[in-house]
Scaffold this active site. Structure first.
Site, PDB file in Angstrom:
ATOM      1  N   ARG A  18       0.934  -1.163   0.027  1.00  0.00           N
ATOM      2  CA  ARG A  18      -0.032  -0.113   0.020  1.00  0.00           C
ATOM      3  C   ARG A  18       1.085   1.317   0.152  1.00  0.00           C
ATOM      4  O   ARG A  18       1.923   1.203   0.659  1.00  0.00           O
ATOM      5  CB  ARG A  18      -0.967  -0.003   1.240  1.00  0.00           C
ATOM      6  CG  ARG A  18      -1.925  -1.030   1.038  1.00  0.00           C
ATOM      7  CD  ARG A  18      -3.094  -0.498  -0.151  1.00  0.00           C
ATOM      8  NE  ARG A  18      -4.216  -1.489   0.015  1.00  0.00           N
ATOM      9  CZ  ARG A  18      -4.173  -2.592  -0.683  1.00  0.00           C
ATOM     10  NH1 ARG A  18      -3.174  -2.898  -1.461  1.00  0.00           N
ATOM     11  NH2 ARG A  18      -5.504  -3.470  -0.690  1.00  0.00           N
ATOM     12  N   GLU A  58      -3.112   7.483  -5.090  1.00  0.00           N
ATOM     13  CA  GLU A  58      -3.124   6.668  -6.219  1.00  0.00           C
ATOM     14  C   GLU A  58      -4.182   7.142  -7.302  1.00  0.00           C
ATOM     15  O   GLU A  58      -5.207   6.895  -6.968  1.00  0.00           O
ATOM     16  CB  GLU A  58      -3.208   5.078  -5.815  1.00  0.00           C
ATOM     17  CG  GLU A  58      -3.080   4.217  -6.949  1.00  0.00           C
ATOM     18  CD  GLU A  58      -2.870   2.651  -6.273  1.00  0.00           C
ATOM     19  OE1 GLU A  58      -1.851   2.082  -6.002  1.00  0.00           O
ATOM     20  OE2 GLU A  58      -3.990   2.246  -6.292  1.00  0.00           O
ATOM     21  N   HIS A  74      -0.862  -0.326 -10.353  1.00  0.00           N
ATOM     22  CA  HIS A  74      -1.535  -1.413  -9.494  1.00  0.00           C
ATOM     23  C   HIS A  74      -1.635  -2.834 -10.409  1.00  0.00           C
ATOM     24  O   HIS A  74      -2.773  -3.322 -10.152  1.00  0.00           O
ATOM     25  CB  HIS A  74      -2.823  -1.087  -8.784  1.00  0.00           C
ATOM     26  CG  HIS A  74      -3.054  -1.389  -7.644  1.00  0.00           C
ATOM     27  ND1 HIS A  74      -3.413  -0.718  -6.459  1.00  0.00           N
ATOM     28  CD2 HIS A  74      -3.055  -2.634  -6.972  1.00  0.00           C
ATOM     29  CE1 HIS A  74      -3.688  -1.258  -5.488  1.00  0.00           C
ATOM     30  NE2 HIS A  74      -3.677  -2.679  -5.807  1.00  0.00           N
TER      31      HIS A  74
END
Length: 327
Positions: free
Chosen positions: A238, A266, A285
């Site tokens: 994360r 993000e 991601h």
């Protein structure tokens, strides 16, 4: 789950397996459980299979699901879907996080190999001329033999990464995790050490800790400064566990490299300095389950359903206490 998620996770064979296991209404998929027209159908539901796009099961939602006994989540974290009322009802919830760990660990192994071979500067730099083509042969910092990889977080993914790293000859693996068992880590071929002992030895630092208040910016300026020159930071966990301003300061000098599959925020702002550095790779991601890999998540949820029907113990249940130290 969202319509997009359903179409991705449930191909024909998995829809057939689902229908064979349980009394599945038609349509099989519901994108919005808050739809007022679903009142009668939801009142009869005992089991839900959820994934990306699932709602939060708060008191209002649970009132519409009086017979709900189990939720099988065909994705990773369930944290944002669960309320106190959910736990009070004693509803079973499981996760497919173990299945989701597979591609993340595979991605991490590839990133470790690329880090050791100094692939990032080679990809981002202009093509070398004939005179410079062999320069890399003289760089003693290149290679994966006799390297140390530091794993922060002996999580599901961290454990799988440690196991995959056995395939790299001559790589030493250190693990930092206050909750890990030293004997279990040792049996996996790694060594459990405190974080401040791991960092100065890590040629590659791979992050696998959950996003919790206690892990916010756990890798910041002080920790990055302990890494040796030429080290690579890999984050597939994360973004919030890594201080991006501190990372930018280190990578801007060329002292450290980074491979970031997750960021904070993000995506990163368009003007983030990290985007422009030749020694920083940012992927959107990609490490988690995508495409065909998502079918593992469906299989895991359907395996949980089969266990539930047969009266067997759940394979990967999530309990309220688990969320204190996991995502």
């Amino acid at each position: 789950m969202s319509t997009e998620a359903f179409e991705l996770l449930f191909d024909d064979s998995r829809r057939e397996r689902f229908a064979a296991l349980a009394d599945v209404p038609s349509p099989m998929h519901i994108a919005d459980l808050s739809d007022p027209a679903l009142g009668a159908e939801l009142a009869e539901v005992e089991v839900l299979i959820t994934s990306w796009g699932a709602p939060r099961f708060d008191a209002a939602m649970l009132e519409r699901l009086p017979r709900l006994r189990a939720v099988f989540h065909a994705a990773g974290s369930v944290r944002h879907h669960i309320s106190e009322e959910f736990w009070d009802r004693g509803i079973l919830i499981t996760t497919a996080a173990e299945a989701n760990a597979v591609p993340v660990a595979e991605f991490t192994l590839a990133a470790v190999v690329f880090a050791g071979k100094r692939v990032l500067p080679g990809l981002c730099a202009p093509a070398p001329g004939d005179a410079a083509w062999g320069d890399q042969l003289r760089q003693r910092s290149i290679g994966n033999l006799d390297r140390t990889v530091g794993i922060v977080g002996y999580s599901r993914i961290g454990r799988r990464v440690v196991d995959l790293l056995r395939s790299l000859e001559g790589v030493r693996v250190l693990v930092a995790d206050p909750f890990a068992d030293a004997e279990a880590v040792a049996s996996a071929g790694a060594t459990l050490v405190p974080l401040d002992e791991l960092l100065p030895q890590a040629d590659v630092l791979s992050l696998h800790a959950p996003s919790l208040p206690s892990t916010f910016h756990m890798i910041a300026a002080e920790q990055l400064a302990l890494l040796p020159d030429g080290a690579t930071v890999i984050n597939t966990a994360r973004g919030s566990i890594l201080d991006h301003d501190a990372l930018l300061a280190e990578c801007s000098t060329g002292r450290l490299d980074a491979i970031l599959d997750v960021t904070d925020p993000e995506p990163l702002p368009a003007d983030s300095g990290l985007r422009d550095l030749p020694n920083v790779a940012i992927t959107p991601h990609l490490a988690g389950s995508l495409g065909t890999e998502t079918r593992r998540l469906t299989d895991a949820a359907l395996d949980e359903l089969q266990a539930y029907i047969s009266g067997a113990e759940p394979l990967d249940p999530v309990r309220a206490a688990d969320l204190a130290r996991s995502a």
